[in-house]
Motif scaffolding. Structure first.
Motif, PDB file in Angstrom:
ATOM      1  N   GLU A 113       0.609  -1.205  -0.005  1.00 59.25           N
ATOM      2  CA  GLU A 113      -0.014   0.068   0.316  1.00 59.25           C
ATOM      3  C   GLU A 113       0.968   1.158   0.005  1.00 59.25           C
ATOM      4  O   GLU A 113       1.758   1.388   0.713  1.00 59.25           O
ATOM      5  N   LEU A 114       0.505   2.299  -0.957  1.00 61.35           N
ATOM      6  CA  LEU A 114       1.646   3.284  -0.943  1.00 61.35           C
ATOM      7  C   LEU A 114       0.661   4.663  -0.776  1.00 61.35           C
ATOM      8  O   LEU A 114      -0.153   4.919  -1.545  1.00 61.35           O
ATOM      9  N   GLY A 115       1.107   5.228   0.410  1.00 61.75           N
ATOM     10  CA  GLY A 115       0.514   6.361   0.683  1.00 61.75           C
ATOM     11  C   GLY A 115       1.315   7.596   1.056  1.00 61.75           C
ATOM     12  O   GLY A 115       2.584   7.230   1.620  1.00 61.75           O
ATOM     13  N   GLY A 116       1.331   8.812   0.726  1.00 59.46           N
ATOM     14  CA  GLY A 116       2.120   9.930   1.152  1.00 59.46           C
ATOM     15  C   GLY A 116       2.105  10.232   2.414  1.00 59.46           C
ATOM     16  O   GLY A 116       1.443   9.845   3.267  1.00 59.46           O
ATOM     17  N   PRO A 117       3.157  11.234   2.816  1.00 59.07           N
ATOM     18  CA  PRO A 117       3.090  11.540   4.353  1.00 59.07           C
ATOM     19  C   PRO A 117       2.115  12.489   4.842  1.00 59.07           C
ATOM     20  O   PRO A 117       1.810  12.747   6.009  1.00 59.07           O
ATOM     21  N   ASP A 118       1.149  12.801   3.764  1.00 55.70           N
ATOM     22  CA  ASP A 118       0.074  13.815   4.008  1.00 55.70           C
ATOM     23  C   ASP A 118      -1.204  13.296   4.127  1.00 55.70           C
ATOM     24  O   ASP A 118      -1.581  12.757   3.176  1.00 55.70           O
ATOM     25  N   GLN A 119      -1.819  13.001   5.364  1.00 57.88           N
ATOM     26  CA  GLN A 119      -3.148  12.692   5.291  1.00 57.88           C
ATOM     27  C   GLN A 119      -4.337  13.704   5.629  1.00 57.88           C
ATOM     28  O   GLN A 119      -4.217  14.092   6.744  1.00 57.88           O
ATOM     29  N   LEU A 120      -5.067  14.222   4.579  1.00 54.55           N
ATOM     30  CA  LEU A 120      -5.807  15.023   4.509  1.00 54.55           C
ATOM     31  C   LEU A 120      -7.341  14.786   3.971  1.00 54.55           C
ATOM     32  O   LEU A 120      -7.531  13.833   3.087  1.00 54.55           O
ATOM     33  N   SER A 121      -8.279  15.466   4.335  1.00 47.39           N
ATOM     34  CA  SER A 121      -9.801  15.347   3.756  1.00 47.39           C
ATOM     35  C   SER A 121      -9.699  15.819   2.504  1.00 47.39           C
ATOM     36  O   SER A 121      -8.815  16.885   2.201  1.00 47.39           O
ATOM     37  N   LEU A 122     -10.564  15.546   1.838  1.00 51.56           N
ATOM     38  CA  LEU A 122     -10.741  15.937   0.355  1.00 51.56           C
ATOM     39  C   LEU A 122     -10.840  17.614   0.636  1.00 51.56           C
ATOM     40  O   LEU A 122     -10.347  18.237  -0.397  1.00 51.56           O
ATOM     41  N   LYS A 123     -11.709  18.275   1.278  1.00 55.88           N
ATOM     42  CA  LYS A 123     -11.897  19.527   1.390  1.00 55.88           C
ATOM     43  C   LYS A 123     -10.495  20.320   2.113  1.00 55.88           C
ATOM     44  O   LYS A 123     -10.183  21.494   1.412  1.00 55.88           O
ATOM     45  N   GLN A 124      -9.921  19.508   2.746  1.00 56.07           N
ATOM     46  CA  GLN A 124      -8.429  20.191   3.149  1.00 56.07           C
ATOM     47  C   GLN A 124      -7.422  20.293   2.001  1.00 56.07           C
ATOM     48  O   GLN A 124      -6.795  21.153   1.691  1.00 56.07           O
ATOM     49  N   LEU A 125      -7.672  19.078   1.222  1.00 61.67           N
ATOM     50  CA  LEU A 125      -6.630  19.112  -0.071  1.00 61.67           C
ATOM     51  C   LEU A 125      -7.132  20.181  -0.935  1.00 61.67           C
ATOM     52  O   LEU A 125      -5.950  20.736  -1.437  1.00 61.67           O
ATOM     53  N   ILE A 126      -8.198  20.602  -1.137  1.00 61.56           N
ATOM     54  CA  ILE A 126      -8.686  21.424  -1.956  1.00 61.56           C
ATOM     55  C   ILE A 126      -8.583  22.969  -1.504  1.00 61.56           C
ATOM     56  O   ILE A 126      -7.853  23.957  -2.167  1.00 61.56           O
ATOM     57  N   ASP A 127      -8.328  23.085  -0.275  1.00 60.88           N
ATOM     58  CA  ASP A 127      -8.113  24.243   0.533  1.00 60.88           C
ATOM     59  C   ASP A 127      -6.734  24.679   0.182  1.00 60.88           C
ATOM     60  O   ASP A 127      -6.145  25.632  -0.075  1.00 60.88           O
ATOM     61  N   ARG A 128      -5.725  23.659   0.486  1.00 63.75           N
ATOM     62  CA  ARG A 128      -4.469  23.609   0.088  1.00 63.75           C
ATOM     63  C   ARG A 128      -4.094  24.081  -1.370  1.00 63.75           C
ATOM     64  O   ARG A 128      -3.376  24.938  -1.601  1.00 63.75           O
ATOM     65  N   MET A 129      -4.946  23.427  -2.095  1.00 61.85           N
ATOM     66  CA  MET A 129      -4.537  23.773  -3.672  1.00 61.85           C
ATOM     67  C   MET A 129      -4.886  25.208  -3.985  1.00 61.85           C
ATOM     68  O   MET A 129      -4.213  26.047  -4.565  1.00 61.85           O
ATOM     69  N   LEU A 130      -6.018  25.736  -3.565  1.00 63.12           N
ATOM     70  CA  LEU A 130      -6.412  27.053  -3.513  1.00 63.12           C
ATOM     71  C   LEU A 130      -5.395  28.103  -2.925  1.00 63.12           C
ATOM     72  O   LEU A 130      -5.345  29.292  -3.561  1.00 63.12           O
ATOM     73  N   GLU A 131      -4.934  27.770  -1.831  1.00 58.78           N
ATOM     74  CA  GLU A 131      -3.752  28.603  -1.249  1.00 58.78           C
ATOM     75  C   GLU A 131      -2.710  28.862  -2.317  1.00 58.78           C
ATOM     76  O   GLU A 131      -2.231  29.860  -2.566  1.00 58.78           O
ATOM     77  N   ILE A 132      -2.256  27.711  -2.840  1.00 61.24           N
ATOM     78  CA  ILE A 132      -1.179  27.608  -4.103  1.00 61.24           C
ATOM     79  C   ILE A 132      -1.328  28.289  -5.247  1.00 61.24           C
ATOM     80  O   ILE A 132      -0.628  29.055  -5.843  1.00 61.24           O
ATOM     81  N   ILE A 133      -2.905  28.211  -5.692  1.00 60.94           N
ATOM     82  CA  ILE A 133      -3.087  29.133  -6.984  1.00 60.94           C
ATOM     83  C   ILE A 133      -3.516  30.363  -6.678  1.00 60.94           C
ATOM     84  O   ILE A 133      -3.973  31.192  -7.648  1.00 60.94           O
ATOM     85  N   ARG A 134      -3.490  30.880  -5.473  1.00 58.34           N
ATOM     86  CA  ARG A 134      -3.924  32.228  -5.073  1.00 58.34           C
ATOM     87  C   ARG A 134      -5.512  32.573  -5.453  1.00 58.34           C
ATOM     88  O   ARG A 134      -5.559  33.802  -5.906  1.00 58.34           O
ATOM     89  N   ARG A 135      -6.347  31.529  -5.185  1.00 55.77           N
ATOM     90  CA  ARG A 135      -7.764  32.074  -5.658  1.00 55.77           C
ATOM     91  C   ARG A 135      -8.652  31.649  -4.114  1.00 55.77           C
ATOM     92  O   ARG A 135      -8.557  30.647  -3.520  1.00 55.77           O
ATOM     93  N   LYS A 136      -9.237  32.649  -3.938  1.00 58.64           N
ATOM     94  CA  LYS A 136     -10.346  32.505  -2.818  1.00 58.64           C
ATOM     95  C   LYS A 136     -11.599  32.029  -3.491  1.00 58.64           C
ATOM     96  O   LYS A 136     -12.183  32.796  -4.312  1.00 58.64           O
ATOM     97  N   ARG A 137     -11.964  30.953  -3.145  1.00 54.18           N
ATOM     98  CA  ARG A 137     -13.256  30.407  -3.630  1.00 54.18           C
ATOM     99  C   ARG A 137     -14.069  29.631  -2.197  1.00 54.18           C
ATOM    100  O   ARG A 137     -13.517  29.293  -1.426  1.00 54.18           O
ATOM    101  N   LEU A 138     -15.295  29.576  -2.485  1.00 54.74           N
ATOM    102  CA  LEU A 138     -16.340  29.166  -1.625  1.00 54.74           C
ATOM    103  C   LEU A 138     -16.387  27.647  -1.677  1.00 54.74           C
ATOM    104  O   LEU A 138     -16.625  27.120  -2.709  1.00 54.74           O
ATOM    105  N   VAL A 139     -15.652  26.817  -0.802  1.00 51.18           N
ATOM    106  CA  VAL A 139     -15.512  25.439  -0.640  1.00 51.18           C
ATOM    107  C   VAL A 139     -16.747  24.707   0.090  1.00 51.18           C
ATOM    108  O   VAL A 139     -16.830  24.831   1.199  1.00 51.18           O
ATOM    109  N   LEU A 140     -17.677  24.148  -0.691  1.00 57.98           N
ATOM    110  CA  LEU A 140     -18.851  23.562   0.058  1.00 57.98           C
ATOM    111  C   LEU A 140     -18.929  21.936   0.030  1.00 57.98           C
ATOM    112  O   LEU A 140     -18.786  21.350  -1.018  1.00 57.98           O
ATOM    113  N   ALA A 141     -18.590  21.365   1.275  1.00 57.03           N
ATOM    114  CA  ALA A 141     -18.615  20.064   1.294  1.00 57.03           C
ATOM    115  C   ALA A 141     -19.863  19.411   1.586  1.00 57.03           C
ATOM    116  O   ALA A 141     -20.537  19.919   2.450  1.00 57.03           O
TER     117      ALA A 141
END
Length: 326
Positions: A211-239
């Motif tokens: 089983e191959l998993g990375g060092p970061d375990q995050l929820s889907l919402k947390q992953l998208i929040d991190r992605m938004l920080e990187i691309i410098r865009r503020k969006r309303l994320v609704l889970a």
């Protein structure tokens, strides 16, 4: 080492191209087996002239599999689909084709067979994808007892269909609705997966499931929040709970069906909603990267390298930010 030959089914795909590069650097001759070898010509630059050879092979037809495997001491199967279109069905690709490759590899006395599966593979799963992957694993072991099977979590990298998809959506919409936003993932870097395959080919590692998993375990919402920080865009994320998206997924599936696949469902399928009902993390029941001597790569630095293009100012973001700060 040049007398060593490996056949990589799906070698021109997202994961396959990284595997081909690593094997070529190790001095292996690599046959890139593909339904459309003309679209795999770019892999030839991964080695010296003649070292990497794209060739025709349709994994639904045993004869072409035999031709692709002939003369190879290692076979890697990293063919997989996320959506069923026309003849590309989960059962045909993940189960029947896996059976053909494993059976023929055994008959042709291949030394190593590496099979790419995925985390969450479970026989009887409500997800056809997860069920077909699990049945594929079993039929591979039944036909090639010493096979090595890798189950990665969602894979990220320059050409991924995960972060790139959500980043594209973030450019178009100020609201990002997420089905199953609390589902847990352990994103794994594509070259780490390729390194695991490389070790399986050239080193004497224990057969079985990894089983191959990375060092970061995050929820889907947390992953998208991190992605938004990187691309410098503020969006309303609704889970939302995944089942609430069933009508939307049904509409996109029907559009794909009535168009005969001309309008593929690239948003969310009903089967993908089923997958989002289960966490996609290592279980601890099988060996992981640590048993392979590999330290998995964190997302942070890698995401910056390819998601910058989705920023409002693209490659000039740093200049713009330093100017605003001044």
């Amino acid at each position: 080492m040049l007398n060593k030959v490996a056949t990589v089914f799906g070698g021109s795909g997202f994961v396959g191209r990284y595997i081909v590069q690593r094997l070529a650097k190790q001095g292996w001759r690599v046959k890139v087996a593909s339904r459309r070898p003309n679209e795999a010509m770019f892999t030839q630059v991964y080695g010296f002239p003649g070292q990497v050879t794209p060739m025709l092979a349709n994994i639904r037809f045993p004869k072409t599999i035999e031709e692709a495997i002939e003369g190879s001491s290692a076979v890697v199967n990293c063919v997989g689909i996320l959506n069923q279109i026309k003849q590309q069905k989960f059962d045909a690709i993940h189960f029947k084709a896996a059976e053909n490759i494993a059976k023929i590899s055994s008959q042709m006395d291949v030394d190593r067979l590496i099979h790419m599966s995925s985390l969450g593979s479970t026989i009887g799963s409500p997800s056809e994808y997860a069920d077909s992957k699990a049945r594929g694993e079993q039929v591979v072991i039944d036909n090639f007892e010493e096979a090595i099977i890798f189950r990665p979590s969602v894979i990220f990298g320059n050409e991924d269909e995960f972060f790139n998809k959500f980043a594209s959506l973030a450019r178009l919409s100020i609201v990002l609705p997420l089905p199953g936003g609390h589902t847990q993932f352990q994103p794994v870097f594509v070259d780490d997966v390729a390194q695991a395959v490389e070790k399986a080919v050239i080193e004497d590692i224990k057969p079985g499931i990894y089983e191959l998993g990375g060092p970061d375990q995050l929820s889907l919402k947390q992953l998208i929040d991190r992605m938004l920080e990187i691309i410098r865009r503020k969006r309303l994320v609704l889970a939302f709970p995944a089942p609430l998206f069933s009508p939307v997924a049904w509409i996109f599936d029907m559009l794909q069906f009535v168009s005969g696949g001309l309008v593929p469902n690239q948003m969310i399928t009903r089967d993908q909603l089923q997958q989002l009902g289960q966490d996609n993390v290592v279980t601890g029941a099988y060996p992981t990267f640590s048993e392979l001597g590999i330290t998995p790569t964190s997302m942070s630095g890698e995401l910056e390298k390819y998601l910058y293009s989705y920023r409002p100012d693209g490659q000039y973001t740093a200049i713009k930010e330093s100017s605003d700060a001044g």
